[in-house]
Scaffold this active site. Sequence first.
Site, PDB file in Angstrom:
ATOM      1  N   PHE A 141     -11.384   1.899  -6.579  1.00  0.00           N
ATOM      2  CA  PHE A 141     -12.568   2.646  -6.158  1.00  0.00           C
ATOM      3  C   PHE A 141     -13.720   1.658  -6.108  1.00  0.00           C
ATOM      4  O   PHE A 141     -14.205   1.202  -7.144  1.00  0.00           O
ATOM      5  CB  PHE A 141     -12.910   3.800  -7.096  1.00  0.00           C
ATOM      6  CG  PHE A 141     -14.102   4.578  -6.607  1.00  0.00           C
ATOM      7  CD1 PHE A 141     -13.950   5.543  -5.631  1.00  0.00           C
ATOM      8  CD2 PHE A 141     -15.377   4.312  -7.082  1.00  0.00           C
ATOM      9  CE1 PHE A 141     -15.052   6.243  -5.137  1.00  0.00           C
ATOM     10  CE2 PHE A 141     -16.485   4.999  -6.598  1.00  0.00           C
ATOM     11  CZ  PHE A 141     -16.313   5.969  -5.626  1.00  0.00           C
ATOM     12  N   ASP A 226     -15.302  -6.699  -9.225  1.00  0.00           N
ATOM     13  CA  ASP A 226     -16.186  -5.552  -9.150  1.00  0.00           C
ATOM     14  C   ASP A 226     -16.396  -5.035 -10.573  1.00  0.00           C
ATOM     15  O   ASP A 226     -15.579  -4.300 -11.113  1.00  0.00           O
ATOM     16  CB  ASP A 226     -15.555  -4.473  -8.263  1.00  0.00           C
ATOM     17  CG  ASP A 226     -16.417  -3.217  -8.163  1.00  0.00           C
ATOM     18  OD1 ASP A 226     -17.347  -3.064  -8.971  1.00  0.00           O
ATOM     19  OD2 ASP A 226     -16.133  -2.373  -7.291  1.00  0.00           O
ATOM     20  N   LYS A 255     -24.964  -0.072 -11.236  1.00  0.00           N
ATOM     21  CA  LYS A 255     -25.069   0.981 -12.236  1.00  0.00           C
ATOM     22  C   LYS A 255     -25.983   0.612 -13.405  1.00  0.00           C
ATOM     23  O   LYS A 255     -27.184   0.779 -13.322  1.00  0.00           O
ATOM     24  CB  LYS A 255     -23.680   1.412 -12.690  1.00  0.00           C
ATOM     25  CG  LYS A 255     -22.893   2.105 -11.564  1.00  0.00           C
ATOM     26  CD  LYS A 255     -21.740   2.892 -12.064  1.00  0.00           C
ATOM     27  CE  LYS A 255     -20.934   3.496 -10.918  1.00  0.00           C
ATOM     28  NZ  LYS A 255     -21.660   4.514 -10.154  1.00  0.00           N
TER      29      LYS A 255
END
Length: 404
Positions: A141, A226, A255
């Site tokens: 994801f 990531d 984030k």
Amino acid sequence: MTATEALIATADAHSAPTYHPLPVVIATAEGAWMTDVEGRRYLDFLAGYSALNFGHGNRRLLKAAKAQLDRVTLTSRAFHHDRFGAFCAELAELCGMEMVLPMNTGAEAVETAVKTARKWGYRVKGVPAEMAKIVVAGGNFHGRTTTVISFSTDAEARADYGPYTPGFEIVPYGDLTAMRSAVTENTVAVLLEPIQGESGVIVPPAGYLAGVRELTRERNVLFVADEIQSGLGRTGRTFACEHEGVVPDVYVLGKALGGGIVPVSAVVSSAEVLGVFRPGEHGSTFGGNPLACAVALEVIAMLRSGEFQERAARLGERLHGSLATLAGTGRVTAVRGRGLWAGVDVHPAYGTGREVSERLMDRGVLVKDTHGATIRIAPPLVVSEEDLDWGLAEIGRVLGGDGA
């Protein structure tokens, strides 16, 4: 109709149905706790998918944001501003790198990493035009843009969005043999999550990340990590890659970098890699804006102390020790994770992940399901030991058989 029901009805009537949130409406939040419009308090065991590593309303971060709000919030990259250089220099230092390319959201950062890898492949590695390939892992994801969902294996994420962007090859996560077979002379990058979050907090086999690092060095391929969810303290280290002593060529961050206040993301790498860009070849109006830089600089300062990494490691042992006791109940089939991050697979006979999440919501604990049978647990790193224990006890009552 209650206030909660009325607000949810309005949202359902006027917002595109791209999410299926739990039926709770948050009004205020502080630290690890949130309060809904009815005044009921909930312990946040999701932390905005790690965007709230430092908790809701963190005083240091709010102070930094408020001070910057009184000065300047946006210049665009048409001009320099006085926080930009420090942000880039200090984030690069935190990562052990040289250059930063700031963006806003995680998906933008992944798109930027893809463009970076391709441009590096053509300008530095010498891959023939239009032939660059990036190897990714199944179950990934990395966001929801058209290019990113082109290499997703999630049918819901991909359906009805074609034609898809070419240039990607998908191999099973954790399979070094498959990875080695997939890498060719035209491969410019391997893009991986060191721990797959959306898939259910999937930790790869020991030695996998180190093996990928060795392979990419051998074949002159960029290793792009990531760390949007796994990075910045969540796993007990600054970066999840550190658990195997691995330093990738490129970090993709987001984030928690925005402290739960503003969206901040970045691609961080060497001058050789990010130096391939020239003015006009990539950019973002809001990327690296003064407000974002001010908040992110405070995040970096907080991470430099090591306090939050140590806290995640210590409380993570408490978290995983408690969750391990559920594996023998028959209601839990597996528990995975690292630091203050866990995925718990629920036996289908007991209910779906959504149903378990709703039961926990009724008991004052907010988690989120994924892929049907899994709940994810990721409290803010500032959660107290007492609150963590209370939340885990409630999970134990629901999944251990005492609180159906």
